[in-house]
Design a protein around this motif. Sequence first.
Motif, short mmCIF file in Angstrom:
data_model
loop_
_atom_site.label_atom_id
_atom_site.label_comp_id
_atom_site.label_asym_id
_atom_site.label_seq_id
_atom_site.Cartn_x
_atom_site.Cartn_y
_atom_site.Cartn_z
N PRO A 31 24.80 1.71 70.54
CA PRO A 31 23.95 1.67 69.34
C PRO A 31 24.37 2.68 68.28
N GLU A 32 24.77 3.87 68.70
CA GLU A 32 25.22 4.88 67.74
C GLU A 32 26.46 4.41 67.00
N ARG A 33 27.38 3.80 67.72
CA ARG A 33 28.59 3.29 67.10
C ARG A 33 28.26 2.19 66.08
N LEU A 34 27.37 1.29 66.45
CA LEU A 34 27.00 0.19 65.55
C LEU A 34 26.30 0.71 64.30
N VAL A 35 25.43 1.69 64.48
CA VAL A 35 24.71 2.25 63.32
C VAL A 35 25.68 2.95 62.38
N ASP A 81 28.39 -9.98 62.98
CA ASP A 81 28.19 -8.53 63.13
C ASP A 81 26.71 -8.17 63.08
N LEU A 82 25.98 -8.81 62.19
CA LEU A 82 24.55 -8.53 62.07
C LEU A 82 23.81 -8.94 63.35
N ALA A 83 24.18 -10.08 63.89
CA ALA A 83 23.55 -10.52 65.14
C ALA A 83 23.87 -9.56 66.27
N ALA A 84 25.11 -9.08 66.32
CA ALA A 84 25.50 -8.13 67.37
C ALA A 84 24.71 -6.83 67.25
N VAL A 85 24.55 -6.34 66.03
CA VAL A 85 23.78 -5.11 65.81
C VAL A 85 22.35 -5.30 66.29
N SER A 86 21.73 -6.39 65.86
CA SER A 86 20.34 -6.63 66.21
C SER A 86 20.15 -6.81 67.72
N GLU A 87 21.02 -7.60 68.33
CA GLU A 87 20.87 -7.91 69.75
C GLU A 87 21.27 -6.73 70.64
N ASP A 88 22.39 -6.09 70.33
CA ASP A 88 22.87 -5.01 71.19
C ASP A 88 21.95 -3.79 71.14
N ILE A 89 21.51 -3.44 69.94
CA ILE A 89 20.59 -2.30 69.84
C ILE A 89 19.25 -2.66 70.47
N GLY A 90 18.79 -3.88 70.22
CA GLY A 90 17.53 -4.30 70.83
C GLY A 90 17.57 -4.26 72.34
N SER A 91 18.69 -4.70 72.91
CA SER A 91 18.83 -4.67 74.37
C SER A 91 18.86 -3.24 74.90
N ALA A 170 13.63 5.79 66.03
CA ALA A 170 13.18 5.16 64.78
C ALA A 170 14.37 4.61 63.99
N SER A 171 15.46 5.36 63.96
CA SER A 171 16.65 4.92 63.23
C SER A 171 17.23 3.65 63.85
N TYR A 172 17.37 3.64 65.17
CA TYR A 172 17.92 2.47 65.84
C TYR A 172 17.03 1.24 65.61
N ARG A 173 15.73 1.42 65.75
CA ARG A 173 14.82 0.30 65.55
C ARG A 173 14.90 -0.25 64.13
N ALA A 174 14.96 0.65 63.16
CA ALA A 174 15.00 0.23 61.76
C ALA A 174 16.26 -0.58 61.48
N VAL A 175 17.40 -0.10 61.94
CA VAL A 175 18.66 -0.81 61.69
C VAL A 175 18.67 -2.16 62.41
N ALA A 176 18.17 -2.19 63.64
CA ALA A 176 18.14 -3.46 64.39
C ALA A 176 17.24 -4.48 63.69
N ASN A 177 16.08 -4.04 63.22
CA ASN A 177 15.17 -4.95 62.54
C ASN A 177 15.75 -5.44 61.22
N LEU A 178 16.35 -4.53 60.45
CA LEU A 178 16.96 -4.92 59.19
C LEU A 178 18.13 -5.88 59.41
N ALA A 179 18.91 -5.63 60.45
CA ALA A 179 20.06 -6.50 60.74
C ALA A 179 19.60 -7.91 61.08
N GLY A 180 18.54 -8.03 61.86
CA GLY A 180 18.02 -9.35 62.20
C GLY A 180 17.54 -10.10 60.98
N ARG A 181 16.83 -9.41 60.11
CA ARG A 181 16.33 -10.05 58.89
C ARG A 181 17.48 -10.38 57.93
N LEU A 182 18.43 -9.46 57.81
CA LEU A 182 19.54 -9.67 56.89
C LEU A 182 20.45 -10.81 57.35
N SER A 183 20.55 -11.00 58.66
CA SER A 183 21.36 -12.09 59.18
C SER A 183 20.82 -13.44 58.69
#
Length: 224
Positions: A31-35, A81-91, A170-183
């Motif tokens: 998750p840190e790498r993706l963010v 990439d957006l799907a990977a960010v959302s799914e990998d961080i979410g997992s 909070a940072s990880y959650r925010a990026v994952a949520n934004l990535a899912g919406r942006l996808s």
Amino acid sequence: MAERLPAHRGGVPVAAAPVRGLPNFMRHLEPERLVKRHGEAISRMATRWINADYLVHEIRRSQRDREDFRRDLTTCPSVGDLAAVSEDIGSALALTPDRQATQAALAVMFDSRVRGPQNPEIYLEALVYDLVDEGFPPAVVVGACQTLRRESKFTPEIAEVIAACRAKLASYRAVANLAGRLSDTRSRVEEALQAADDAAALETDRRSAALPIDLNADPGDGGW
């Protein structure tokens, strides 16, 4: 807090880490790498592209806007990439706390310091208990400890470690949520641009077919 940490060198507690080198935290640091790789672009584009319906309307309305959107697409992470960010961080955030991973991350942070707390055994034992009790998944603890190790000049207080974990979560959650919406938004933008291009091509063909033929024009060498 009954479970005690492993100890060495006169009872100073450390995690069950390898004698040489650092523990392998690569999985927990994903998750840190993706963010770090995509977080800034995701935040920027999510701020620009707030309402997908409005974006589609603008694409249909104006050729100039379509060119602006095409430029934006070059700076926006791909749908994959957006799907990977959302799914990998979410997992990663869905995992339950891991005492062993928490111990290892804290041990690396502690053992990399020149100065430590007055009672390191109590400090680390309390930290492990508190972080597990707070429910932080391994990725959050490992990411927060890495940040503290790199940026904090002194051994952090327990409250500072907990605060760092909360901020990381909070940072990880925010990026994952934004990535899912942006996808979803990016997919709609791409579809709208393609539809606009197709419509423009059809209109060009229609106008070409509707051009009148001048029967008095010189047919040239090729004849009619």
